[in-house]
Design a protein around this motif. Structure first.
Motif, PDB file in Angstrom:
ATOM      1  N   ARG A 160      64.452  -6.164  66.081  1.00  0.00           N
ATOM      2  CA  ARG A 160      65.897  -6.203  65.873  1.00  0.00           C
ATOM      3  C   ARG A 160      66.172  -5.947  64.399  1.00  0.00           C
ATOM      4  O   ARG A 160      65.359  -6.293  63.541  1.00  0.00           O
TER       5      ARG A 160
ATOM      6  N   ASN B 160      62.646  -8.921  62.182  1.00  0.00           N
ATOM      7  CA  ASN B 160      64.105  -9.047  62.193  1.00  0.00           C
ATOM      8  C   ASN B 160      64.682  -8.847  60.788  1.00  0.00           C
ATOM      9  O   ASN B 160      65.250  -9.768  60.201  1.00  0.00           O
TER      10      ASN B 160
ATOM     11  N   ALA C 160      76.281   2.020  68.566  1.00  0.00           N
ATOM     12  CA  ALA C 160      77.070   1.325  69.584  1.00  0.00           C
ATOM     13  C   ALA C 160      76.270   1.063  70.856  1.00  0.00           C
ATOM     14  O   ALA C 160      76.483   0.042  71.529  1.00  0.00           O
ATOM     15  N   ASP C 161      75.363   1.933  71.200  1.00  0.00           N
ATOM     16  CA  ASP C 161      74.633   1.805  72.460  1.00  0.00           C
ATOM     17  C   ASP C 161      73.239   1.211  72.295  1.00  0.00           C
ATOM     18  O   ASP C 161      72.435   1.253  73.230  1.00  0.00           O
ATOM     19  N   ASP C 162      72.948   0.676  71.118  1.00  0.00           N
ATOM     20  CA  ASP C 162      71.613   0.117  70.873  1.00  0.00           C
ATOM     21  C   ASP C 162      71.734  -1.374  70.613  1.00  0.00           C
ATOM     22  O   ASP C 162      72.184  -1.799  69.544  1.00  0.00           O
ATOM     23  N   SER C 163      71.318  -2.176  71.585  1.00  0.00           N
ATOM     24  CA  SER C 163      71.469  -3.627  71.483  1.00  0.00           C
ATOM     25  C   SER C 163      70.548  -4.249  70.434  1.00  0.00           C
ATOM     26  O   SER C 163      70.707  -5.420  70.096  1.00  0.00           O
ATOM     27  N   ARG C 164      69.592  -3.469  69.918  1.00  0.00           N
ATOM     28  CA  ARG C 164      68.688  -3.997  68.888  1.00  0.00           C
ATOM     29  C   ARG C 164      69.335  -4.025  67.502  1.00  0.00           C
ATOM     30  O   ARG C 164      68.780  -4.623  66.573  1.00  0.00           O
TER      31      ARG C 164
ATOM     32  N   ASP D 279      72.466  -4.918  64.961  1.00  0.00           N
ATOM     33  CA  ASP D 279      73.702  -5.627  64.634  1.00  0.00           C
ATOM     34  C   ASP D 279      74.326  -4.944  63.421  1.00  0.00           C
ATOM     35  O   ASP D 279      73.652  -4.705  62.419  1.00  0.00           O
TER      36      ASP D 279
ATOM     37  N   THR E  24      69.535  -5.821  61.377  1.00  0.00           N
ATOM     38  CA  THR E  24      70.936  -5.949  61.001  1.00  0.00           C
ATOM     39  C   THR E  24      71.226  -4.929  59.913  1.00  0.00           C
ATOM     40  O   THR E  24      70.526  -4.876  58.907  1.00  0.00           O
TER      41      THR E  24
END
Length: 239
Positions: free
Chosen positions: A62, A41, A81-85, A87, A64
């Motif tokens: 994930r 992360n 925008a379309d990648d939830s992994r 931030d 950031t």
């Protein structure tokens, strides 16, 4: 909280990031240097247009990505925008924020921070105990060019000066070395002597296809006594 002004010509910074998109081998090299230290992360400081983060997505659970410049931040939001992994958020250095990331990566960012020790100390505050701080910064004050100053570089580093800054910020140095000695020689000629700025084109593509693979091979055979950049890995106190 008042946001500090971003040092340097932000339009030029963005143009250079876009202009160097042809340097695929160089970008892969820097991404590969950081990859072993990311953990699950990480946070990237000064993510630019997001090329390094995109390269790391196969490695991390994930990530950031952050930017201080609002136009580049908008581009990051659109790109991921379309990648939830991923931030995406605004972040200025130094910061008082605290987090528990596994690593913090800043590739050619620290030289833009006026108080680099305070910046490094705040980067450490974004990590869990034993988290990795991974840095690449431009090397050698004698290579400081008009381009450096225009783009907002407060300084160029030596191994000794970056080590002192890391130690002064309370971090434990794990790796500290020069990389890309051939690139430094080219920088002295192109940017320091001739006053040129890096940009896409035949010369960048030639450099990327010939010099970068050579520099990577040389690195496997021992530490260079000088280089275009300093690479560092440090750890926060704890584990």
């Amino acid at each position: 909280m008042l946001m500090p002004e971003i040092a340097g010509d932000t339009h030029l910074q963005s143009r250079v990031l876009e202009d160097l998109s042809d340097a695929v081998n160089y970008q892969r090299w820097l991404a590969d240097l950081a990859r072993p230290y990311l953990g699950e992360n990480p946070i990237e400081l000064g993510s630019g247009i997001g090329d390094y983060a995109a390269a790391w997505l196969s490695t991390v659970s994930r990530i950031t990505v952050t930017e201080a410049d609002q136009s580049r931040l908008k581009g990051l939001v659109e790109r991921f925008a379309d990648d939830s992994r991923v931030d995406v958020r605004t972040l200025f250095l130094p910061t008082e924020e605290r987090a528990e990331h596994s690593a913090a990566v800043a590739l050619n960012v620290l030289e833009h921070v006026e108080d680099d020790v305070a910046g490094l100390r705040s980067i450490g505050g974004l990590l869990r105990p034993g988290g990795a701080v991974v840095l690449i910064v431009p090397a050698f004050p004698s290579a400081m060019s008009r381009f450096d100053r225009t783009i907002g570089h407060y300084r160029r580093y030596t191994v000794a000066s970056l080590g002192a800054a890391l130690t002064g910020a309370g971090l434990r140095v794990e790796q500290l070395r020069y990389i890309n000695p051939v690139g430094l020689l080219g920088w002295y000629v192109a940017c320091r002597t001739l006053g040129l700025a890096p940009h896409n084109g035949p010369l960048v593509r030639l450099y990327d296809r010939t010099v970068v693979p050579l520099a990577r091979r040389l690195e496997r055979h021992g530490r260079a006594p000088f280089g275009q950049s300093v690479f560092a890995v440090a750890r926060t106190p704890g584990e």
